[in-house]
Design an enzyme around this catalytic site. Sequence first.
Site, PDB file in Angstrom:
ATOM      1  N   ALA A  49      12.742 -14.455   6.252  1.00 16.33           N
ATOM      2  CA  ALA A  49      14.167 -14.337   5.935  1.00 16.33           C
ATOM      3  C   ALA A  49      14.483 -13.018   5.253  1.00 16.33           C
ATOM      4  O   ALA A  49      15.311 -12.948   4.344  1.00 16.33           O
ATOM      5  CB  ALA A  49      14.614 -15.516   5.076  1.00 16.33           C
ATOM      6  N   PHE A  70      17.064  12.938   3.442  1.00 14.70           N
ATOM      7  CA  PHE A  70      15.835  12.151   3.380  1.00 14.70           C
ATOM      8  C   PHE A  70      14.760  12.883   4.166  1.00 14.70           C
ATOM      9  O   PHE A  70      15.066  13.682   5.054  1.00 14.70           O
ATOM     10  CB  PHE A  70      16.081  10.763   3.986  1.00 14.70           C
ATOM     11  CG  PHE A  70      15.768   9.641   3.041  1.00 14.70           C
ATOM     12  CD1 PHE A  70      16.643   9.321   2.011  1.00 14.70           C
ATOM     13  CD2 PHE A  70      14.610   8.902   3.183  1.00 14.70           C
ATOM     14  CE1 PHE A  70      16.352   8.290   1.142  1.00 14.70           C
ATOM     15  CE2 PHE A  70      14.315   7.864   2.314  1.00 14.70           C
ATOM     16  CZ  PHE A  70      15.180   7.556   1.293  1.00 14.70           C
ATOM     17  N   GLN A 103       1.409   3.468   6.708  1.00 13.75           N
ATOM     18  CA  GLN A 103       1.999   4.549   5.912  1.00 13.75           C
ATOM     19  C   GLN A 103       1.688   4.432   4.419  1.00 13.75           C
ATOM     20  O   GLN A 103       1.891   3.377   3.822  1.00 13.75           O
ATOM     21  CB  GLN A 103       3.511   4.539   6.090  1.00 13.75           C
ATOM     22  CG  GLN A 103       4.228   5.624   5.302  1.00 13.75           C
ATOM     23  CD  GLN A 103       5.657   5.786   5.774  1.00 13.75           C
ATOM     24  OE1 GLN A 103       6.534   5.030   5.401  1.00 13.75           O
ATOM     25  NE2 GLN A 103       5.892   6.770   6.616  1.00 13.75           N
ATOM     26  N   HIS A 155       3.144   5.867   1.150  1.00 12.69           N
ATOM     27  CA  HIS A 155       4.319   6.573   0.640  1.00 12.69           C
ATOM     28  C   HIS A 155       3.853   7.530  -0.452  1.00 12.69           C
ATOM     29  O   HIS A 155       3.079   7.143  -1.321  1.00 12.69           O
ATOM     30  CB  HIS A 155       5.320   5.557   0.085  1.00 12.69           C
ATOM     31  CG  HIS A 155       6.678   6.135  -0.208  1.00 12.69           C
ATOM     32  ND1 HIS A 155       6.886   7.045  -1.216  1.00 12.69           N
ATOM     33  CD2 HIS A 155       7.877   5.936   0.385  1.00 12.69           C
ATOM     34  CE1 HIS A 155       8.175   7.375  -1.228  1.00 12.69           C
ATOM     35  NE2 HIS A 155       8.794   6.717  -0.277  1.00 12.69           N
ATOM     36  N   LEU A 179       7.402   1.696  -5.881  1.00 12.91           N
ATOM     37  CA  LEU A 179       8.027   2.745  -5.087  1.00 12.91           C
ATOM     38  C   LEU A 179       9.041   3.562  -5.889  1.00 12.91           C
ATOM     39  O   LEU A 179       9.884   3.020  -6.592  1.00 12.91           O
ATOM     40  CB  LEU A 179       8.749   2.088  -3.907  1.00 12.91           C
ATOM     41  CG  LEU A 179       9.462   3.018  -2.945  1.00 12.91           C
ATOM     42  CD1 LEU A 179       8.479   3.893  -2.199  1.00 12.91           C
ATOM     43  CD2 LEU A 179      10.285   2.206  -1.951  1.00 12.91           C
ATOM     44  N   GLU A 196      12.197   8.250  -1.794  1.00 13.18           N
ATOM     45  CA  GLU A 196      12.306   9.612  -1.290  1.00 13.18           C
ATOM     46  C   GLU A 196      13.688  10.187  -1.604  1.00 13.18           C
ATOM     47  O   GLU A 196      13.879  11.402  -1.601  1.00 13.18           O
ATOM     48  CB  GLU A 196      12.127   9.521   0.228  1.00 13.18           C
ATOM     49  CG  GLU A 196      11.655  10.718   0.925  1.00 13.18           C
ATOM     50  CD  GLU A 196      11.183  10.302   2.328  1.00 13.18           C
ATOM     51  OE1 GLU A 196      10.170   9.606   2.438  1.00 13.18           O
ATOM     52  OE2 GLU A 196      11.848  10.677   3.297  1.00 13.18           O
ATOM     53  N   ARG A 212       6.410  11.653   5.465  1.00 14.83           N
ATOM     54  CA  ARG A 212       5.609  11.038   4.406  1.00 14.83           C
ATOM     55  C   ARG A 212       4.113  11.272   4.572  1.00 14.83           C
ATOM     56  O   ARG A 212       3.404  11.445   3.583  1.00 14.83           O
ATOM     57  CB  ARG A 212       5.907   9.540   4.358  1.00 14.83           C
ATOM     58  CG  ARG A 212       7.298   9.274   3.835  1.00 14.83           C
ATOM     59  CD  ARG A 212       7.651   7.818   3.878  1.00 14.83           C
ATOM     60  NE  ARG A 212       8.983   7.625   3.312  1.00 14.83           N
ATOM     61  CZ  ARG A 212       9.640   6.477   3.344  1.00 14.83           C
ATOM     62  NH1 ARG A 212       9.096   5.415   3.914  1.00 14.83           N
ATOM     63  NH2 ARG A 212      10.839   6.386   2.799  1.00 14.83           N
ATOM     64  N   HIS A 229       2.371   1.421   1.866  1.00 12.75           N
ATOM     65  CA  HIS A 229       3.800   1.127   1.889  1.00 12.75           C
ATOM     66  C   HIS A 229       4.284   0.391   3.130  1.00 12.75           C
ATOM     67  O   HIS A 229       5.039  -0.580   3.017  1.00 12.75           O
ATOM     68  CB  HIS A 229       4.552   2.454   1.751  1.00 12.75           C
ATOM     69  CG  HIS A 229       6.038   2.323   1.652  1.00 12.75           C
ATOM     70  ND1 HIS A 229       6.635   1.548   0.679  1.00 12.75           N
ATOM     71  CD2 HIS A 229       7.051   2.860   2.388  1.00 12.75           C
ATOM     72  CE1 HIS A 229       7.959   1.615   0.828  1.00 12.75           C
ATOM     73  NE2 HIS A 229       8.235   2.387   1.863  1.00 12.75           N
ATOM     74  N   ARG A 277       6.336   6.604  10.181  1.00  6.85           N
ATOM     75  CA  ARG A 277       7.755   6.273  10.143  1.00  6.85           C
ATOM     76  C   ARG A 277       8.518   7.228   9.231  1.00  6.85           C
ATOM     77  O   ARG A 277       8.045   7.575   8.154  1.00  6.85           O
ATOM     78  CB  ARG A 277       7.931   4.838   9.629  1.00  6.85           C
ATOM     79  CG  ARG A 277       9.373   4.451   9.417  1.00  6.85           C
ATOM     80  CD  ARG A 277       9.530   3.009   9.027  1.00  6.85           C
ATOM     81  NE  ARG A 277       9.080   2.673   7.695  1.00  6.85           N
ATOM     82  CZ  ARG A 277       9.736   2.978   6.570  1.00  6.85           C
ATOM     83  NH1 ARG A 277      10.873   3.655   6.598  1.00  6.85           N
ATOM     84  NH2 ARG A 277       9.244   2.615   5.396  1.00  6.85           N
ATOM     85  N   SER A 283      13.021   2.116   8.569  1.00  7.84           N
ATOM     86  CA  SER A 283      12.623   0.703   8.516  1.00  7.84           C
ATOM     87  C   SER A 283      13.872  -0.174   8.512  1.00  7.84           C
ATOM     88  O   SER A 283      13.922  -1.209   9.174  1.00  7.84           O
ATOM     89  CB  SER A 283      11.790   0.415   7.277  1.00  7.84           C
ATOM     90  OG  SER A 283      12.519   0.713   6.112  1.00  7.84           O
TER      91      SER A 283
END
Lengths: 235, 592
Positions: free
Chosen positions: B13, B116, B236, B238, B248, B251, B282, B363, B405, B410
Amino acid sequence: MEVTLRIRRYNPELDRKPYWAEYTLMDVEPSERVLDLLHRVKWQVDGTLALRRSCGHGICGSDAMRINGVNMLACKAVVKNLIKGEKGRIQVEPILGLRVIKDLIVDMEPFMAHYRSVRPYLVNDEPPPERERLQSPQERSRYEEGTKCILCAACTTSCPSFWANGTYVGPAAIVQAHRFIFDSRDRATAERLAILAEGNGVWRCRTIFNCTSACPRGIPVTRLIAEVKQAIGGR
Amino acid sequence: MPIHRFDALIVGAGGAGLMAALYASRSVKTAVISKLYPTRSHTGAAQGGIGAALGNEEEDHWEWHAFDTVKGSDYLADQDAVELMCREAIDAVIELEHMGLPFDRTPDGKIAQRRFGGHTNNLTGKPVRRACHAADRTGHMILQTLYQQCIKNNVTFFDEFHVVDLILNNGRVAGVVAVEIGTGEVHVFHAKAVLFATGGWGKVWEITSNAFTLTGDGNAVLLRRGIPQEDLEFYQFHPTGIYRLGILITEGVRGEGGVLLNGLGERFMERYAPHIKDLASRDVVSRAIYLEIREGRGVNGKRYVHLDVTPETVNRYLAEAGEARRIDRAYIESKLPDILDFCRTYLGIDPASEPIPVQPTAHYAMGGIPTNVNAEVVIDEQGTVLPGLYAAGECACVSVHGANRLGTNSLVDLVVFGKRGGIAMAEYCQGADFVPLPPQPAAEAEAEIERLRRARGHWRVAQLRAEMQQLMFDHVGVFRTEDGLQQAIEGLRELKERYRTDLHVDDAGYVFNQDLLEAWELGGLLDIAEATALSALARRESRGAHSREDYPQRNDEEFLKHTLITRLPDGSHQIGYKPVVITKYQPKERVY
């Protein structure tokens, strides 16, 4: 540091009633969080200890608990803020006012039902434009604070009015309503104010400020409730 | 045993699951099954923004977004899927706004956008403002908004149900088996179609930005059922996790002007990515940080560097770059409030006046359950669809992220493909009948659950998990070698043996037996870890997030292809490959 963790425990399959259990943990770093200490107990001492947690950094809202008598998120409760010196105690128990299922886990369903009761979603049946609806930065900032809510229930379960009467919708639901009442794009203000003007709505708030102190997101909950009260008064 | 019957079942969910649920529930009987309350899902932890070429702040085009995504992927993404995603991203963001998402606004009332990593103006090569954001809690706003819409539309939820198996009958989907966490009871959900949206598996690694609950449950279930996993070796790291904690730091901090500094105070990204520096993609930035640390230029000789977003530093570099923009403390507080809060809470520092210690943190999984652009699961090199089975979001691999990515993609992925999956499964349900349940559909899962409930061996779950996480962080992390990967594989097999024969679980109960469920999750993590290490060993090249020190170059001749790893019934693995879809972006060297 040496920390004695005093945890309110209850296993419905084994215990007739809740009890306090103590666990002494050595070599605790001052920067550790209560969640880390609970994990130490759960992972190294007694795997039956039950608690909800997910993100571990204060954004998912799973691990609201009553720590040294105050509601907070276990993942944001840093040991050095709870204990001065090299040795001390931390007491952890489930949030109050909701049925305890096991150890630190409570039944969240009544809380979620109150949340759903205030129509916590944007209502606007006008055909949307092809691009975004415009909203000025000022209009956007009008409801900024309420958007921070993570539905952790720290506010609602710190509220004496909610403890006294669980049918009170509680601070979290009012914050969620506020977020839409003051959103320039929403069209259901009158209905939400009508819901909150009823017996289990905002007038059960006695302006005690526990909710504001408890909020791990820094939302000025009591002020937002007051704004809803004013909006109802001004109808 | 309770048996439920729905046309469409969605497992998970988060953003992808809720988006699928909103669309599927419009026309067929739909339920969402989630081991967490929906608002606890990890979509809520996404911070910086969702990419879409709205062009609200400056010129932009979805084709530029597509090229940046392909380049970011190190040319491993399927370009037809990337083009579709970047085109549909625009409508997806507008749709979120119409649902009520509180985006930040430009002075003229449009959705605000920020820079970004890896997102550029394709003509100038300079960073472009493409990330649509709501302060630094964009994911939180997406998750809340989608859940609000699900309440509005009376979507059916089974909260705190843990899915443990997929039920197949003669190669067709018949439903899932799930444990009701609150009672320990096993339920069977009979369905025409199932969509997995179970998120990632960062808990395979020691330092991660991921939630404790991100254990790859859906991927593990499908792997055990013989469905391949695509490109698992591309995971990945990060660049900016809080030192030691892994939390986190978006970025967006660098998008707003923050810079990375080594122990000598040098802005080292100038050396690794002369054009866009700290806003390189990244994989590039994480490798640069590792190399700086390895060469002794970490801060105070430790394994971290500084992320500096103090107004003095930012303004100095803005002036140096000839930009007119300047920032102050109030600006940082309005754009990055949660970052400031994390740093104050966990580090006791104020990022508006001192730098943040950061290190790369596990990440995001670029790989996962292979799907096509309708989120249908495809089970072989030819793209054969398994009827009724769908996957979307991080657990899936379309592939739009390829080998690396880009930030913000995402959220684009989960909204675009969650929606497409919801629509596709609803259409499928309208034309399909229920496949009958096989006899005793929960028997296998129940047997394993009962084994775990009675496991009284030596090794605790936490001990085995920590050993796995260390092994994976050391040998299947930012840099990899053949020796290291072999060590990891041997170590994982030895851990699996202890898990199978000598595991210890304390809790024999049924109500919220999290001890047992953590043991179950560890079983899945070990399976995913092993398949990841095997996929990484077989790929003898460096591409995107997969950096082989023994094969430092990208090798398009041999490896411009997707890995498909399949677990066979005896527990061994078979590795195959399928081609990358190339439309108009021919592979070339990747320079930032």
